[in-house]
Design a protein around this motif. Sequence first.
Motif, mmCIF file in Angstrom:
data_model
loop_
_atom_site.group_PDB
_atom_site.id
_atom_site.type_symbol
_atom_site.label_atom_id
_atom_site.label_comp_id
_atom_site.label_asym_id
_atom_site.label_seq_id
_atom_site.Cartn_x
_atom_site.Cartn_y
_atom_site.Cartn_z
ATOM 1 N N VAL A 77 2.178 3.553 -3.092
ATOM 2 C CA VAL A 77 0.983 2.978 -3.717
ATOM 3 C C VAL A 77 1.349 2.326 -5.048
ATOM 4 O O VAL A 77 0.879 1.230 -5.366
ATOM 5 C CB VAL A 77 -0.105 4.044 -3.904
ATOM 6 C CG1 VAL A 77 -1.296 3.470 -4.663
ATOM 7 C CG2 VAL A 77 -0.569 4.572 -2.552
ATOM 8 N N ALA A 99 -5.303 6.509 -1.137
ATOM 9 C CA ALA A 99 -4.391 5.391 -1.397
ATOM 10 C C ALA A 99 -5.137 4.174 -1.933
ATOM 11 O O ALA A 99 -4.689 3.529 -2.893
ATOM 12 C CB ALA A 99 -3.634 5.027 -0.117
ATOM 13 N N ARG A 100 -6.270 3.855 -1.331
ATOM 14 C CA ARG A 100 -7.046 2.696 -1.790
ATOM 15 C C ARG A 100 -7.601 2.913 -3.199
ATOM 16 O O ARG A 100 -7.559 2.005 -4.040
ATOM 17 C CB ARG A 100 -8.180 2.415 -0.801
ATOM 18 C CG ARG A 100 -7.694 1.886 0.553
ATOM 19 C CD ARG A 100 -8.833 1.820 1.549
ATOM 20 N NE ARG A 100 -8.394 1.253 2.821
ATOM 21 C CZ ARG A 100 -9.103 1.282 3.932
ATOM 22 N NH1 ARG A 100 -10.325 1.837 3.917
ATOM 23 N NH2 ARG A 100 -8.639 0.747 5.052
ATOM 24 N N LEU A 157 -4.699 2.718 -5.699
ATOM 25 C CA LEU A 157 -4.307 1.326 -5.918
ATOM 26 C C LEU A 157 -5.272 0.658 -6.893
ATOM 27 O O LEU A 157 -4.841 -0.010 -7.850
ATOM 28 C CB LEU A 157 -4.301 0.565 -4.586
ATOM 29 C CG LEU A 157 -3.990 -0.937 -4.671
ATOM 30 C CD1 LEU A 157 -2.534 -1.172 -5.056
ATOM 31 C CD2 LEU A 157 -4.310 -1.629 -3.345
ATOM 32 N N LEU A 168 0.569 1.122 4.786
ATOM 33 C CA LEU A 168 -0.131 2.402 4.763
ATOM 34 C C LEU A 168 -0.382 2.901 6.172
ATOM 35 O O LEU A 168 -0.212 4.093 6.465
ATOM 36 C CB LEU A 168 -1.452 2.252 4.004
ATOM 37 C CG LEU A 168 -2.302 3.524 3.892
ATOM 38 C CD1 LEU A 168 -1.548 4.619 3.151
ATOM 39 C CD2 LEU A 168 -3.624 3.211 3.183
ATOM 40 N N PHE A 177 0.168 -3.969 1.844
ATOM 41 C CA PHE A 177 -0.229 -2.601 1.516
ATOM 42 C C PHE A 177 -0.964 -1.957 2.693
ATOM 43 O O PHE A 177 -0.656 -0.825 3.096
ATOM 44 C CB PHE A 177 -1.117 -2.618 0.276
ATOM 45 C CG PHE A 177 -1.848 -1.326 0.025
ATOM 46 C CD1 PHE A 177 -1.195 -0.237 -0.529
ATOM 47 C CD2 PHE A 177 -3.201 -1.213 0.333
ATOM 48 C CE1 PHE A 177 -1.875 0.961 -0.760
ATOM 49 C CE2 PHE A 177 -3.883 -0.025 0.090
ATOM 50 C CZ PHE A 177 -3.216 1.061 -0.449
#
Length: 276
Positions: free
Chosen positions: A174, A115-116, A119, A253, A249
């Motif tokens: 995301v 996810a990071r 992004l 998450l 975010f």
Amino acid sequence: MVVYAGQGDARRSMSLLWRSAAPEQPDRAPGPGPRPGLTVDTIVAAAIAVADEDGMAALSMRAVGERLGRTAMALYTYVPGKSELLDLMYDAVHAELPAARSGAGDWRTDLTDWARDTLAFHLRHPWVLQVSQARPVLGPHEYAGLDTLVRRLYGTGLDAGVLRRLVGTLSHFVRGAAQTVADAREAASATGRPDEEWWYARSAALVELVPDFADRYPELSRMERESAPPEPAGDDTVPYPEREARATFAAGLDVLLDGIGAAVRRNRGSGRTDTP
């Protein structure tokens, strides 16, 4: 601005995406000195640079040609038109997405990293957010990115039907977070007003014109009073709207992954073993 992929000739686009055509010959201009050859890859790289630097609105065959020192007409030998070029650009940048893991980490760590990284990918190429998800490009790098996410999700042991929906849920989450950060970065230049000036003017007007705001919206006001800290921690050089979006975010998450964790525990409690 929303654009749709897959608007060019289907067979030619897919052939270019999957490089199924015969190898292309670099273009050499006549004259005493050699000029760098044109290939599909060099054209796509130039187009990505145009979109990264100036946005999707600036993208045209002419702009790409000028960046390469060629006319727009010189590009059509390699790429039929802007629609096909967009498909190629979109798929090419997706090569930057996280690669599949060997399974050394646990599923929560793997999904957090995914996810990071995803992004960050969208923020490097914010024009990608303008390409609608309604019609996918169906290119090799786009599929590779999905395959990586599915591989990490399979680490949960959940059945394929659930995983299919989680792919969409995580991807939309995301992408939505990236859109918020990208919009926050663009707001000042697009409107000509700094964030601080805009918020000061609007909040002052709200206090003056709606003195009973807290009575009208008691739960919202309560949440604002009880929130701590009042601002998300982070780099003070990053504008507040972006810091707020990034904090949202991170919190969102965690909640999503907590929900997946609850599903994993239920699945294990039922005695099902769906892990490949």
